[in-house]
Design a protein around this motif. Structure first.
Motif, short mmCIF file in Angstrom:
data_model
loop_
_atom_site.label_atom_id
_atom_site.label_comp_id
_atom_site.label_asym_id
_atom_site.label_seq_id
_atom_site.Cartn_x
_atom_site.Cartn_y
_atom_site.Cartn_z
N ARG A 155 -11.32 -18.24 -43.01
CA ARG A 155 -12.04 -17.34 -43.90
C ARG A 155 -12.80 -16.28 -43.09
O ARG A 155 -12.84 -15.12 -43.46
N THR A 183 -12.54 -12.37 -43.29
CA THR A 183 -13.74 -11.56 -43.47
C THR A 183 -13.81 -10.44 -42.44
O THR A 183 -14.10 -9.29 -42.77
N THR A 212 -13.78 -14.10 -51.88
CA THR A 212 -14.80 -14.59 -50.95
C THR A 212 -14.87 -13.79 -49.64
O THR A 212 -15.96 -13.33 -49.27
N ARG A 228 -16.31 -10.29 -50.35
CA ARG A 228 -17.76 -10.28 -50.61
C ARG A 228 -18.54 -10.51 -49.32
O ARG A 228 -19.56 -9.86 -49.07
N GLU A 229 -18.05 -11.42 -48.49
CA GLU A 229 -18.75 -11.69 -47.22
C GLU A 229 -18.72 -10.46 -46.33
O GLU A 229 -19.73 -10.13 -45.67
N ARG A 251 -21.97 -8.28 -45.04
CA ARG A 251 -22.19 -7.99 -43.62
C ARG A 251 -22.45 -6.49 -43.41
O ARG A 251 -23.30 -6.10 -42.60
#
Length: 219
Positions: free
Chosen positions: A9, A13, A49, A52-53, A57
């Protein structure tokens, strides 16, 4: 034991964050643009996910703004803010160019010249987006040669913040740039490994770009 799901993930990201940074830097995302997590996930072909992360950031680094409506905004950049960031850029980017000049080689110089040629070719064809992409590649390849990763990270943060201003250039013809042959003085200084002149040439390049963008603020 390694958490492979978390590692995967994080990798996604970082990929999403890099894509968004690139879009911000070349002005593909205009000031005031609203970014919706679900829409971006669909465009990038990934789950919500990591998107969004990545957005969060970018909020933490000041590149985006969060809104109560679960969306994110590309900040508006005032002329005063634009000029402030450029003053800081001149200090940092001249430092990077000077350090890169000291470590310059013929092979590195050939690579840099190819990016400059691509930049001028895009200008000649009136392709503003490709010109901005080539310009970005040239500058960051040069700064990478300084071998100062902390400095490069700071420069990237400033480009991400100021990049949306370049969206003002996207509707324009490249005619405004055609009369100038950018970077000849910088390449000459790098070839001679002249640190002082390389730093000064970068400052002149920043001032040239600023003069064009400042006209868009006035208009």
């Amino acid at each position: 034991m390694l958490d492979f799901e978390k590692a995967q993930r994080m990798s996604l990201t970082m990929q999403v964050e890099m894509n968004l940074k690139s879009a911000l830097i070349i002005g593909a995302l205009k000031p005031g643009a609203r970014l919706v997590t679900r829409d971006l996930a669909e465009q990038l072909g990934t789950s919500i996910t990591p998107v969004r992360e990545a957005l969060l950031r970018l909020v933490s680094s000041g590149a985006l703004q969060a809104t109560p409506a679960q969306a994110f905004l590309v900040p508006e950049v005032s002329l005063q803010r634009y000029n402030e960031i450029n003053q800081i850029r001149k200090k940092l980017e001249s430092m990077a160019a000077s350090a890169a000049a000291l470590l310059m080689t013929e092979e590195k110089l050939r690579g840099l010249r190819s990016h400059v040629d691509a930049f001028h070719d895009a200008k000649a064809q009136g392709d503003m987006e490709r010109a901005l992409q080539s310009n970005c590649r040239f500058r960051f390849h040069l700064y990478d040669y300084a071998e100062m990763p902390t400095l490069i990270a700071l420069i990237e943060q400033l480009w991400v913040r100021i990049g949306p201003c370049f969206n003002f250039l996207h509707p324009l013809s490249c005619e405004i740039f055609k009369q100038d042959r950018y970077y000849d003085d910088l390449l000459s200084a790098l070839e001679k490994r002249d640190q002082a002149e390389s730093g000064a040439a970068i400052c002149r390049a920043i001032d040239q770009g600023a003069a064009i963008l400042q006209r868009q603020y006035v208009n």
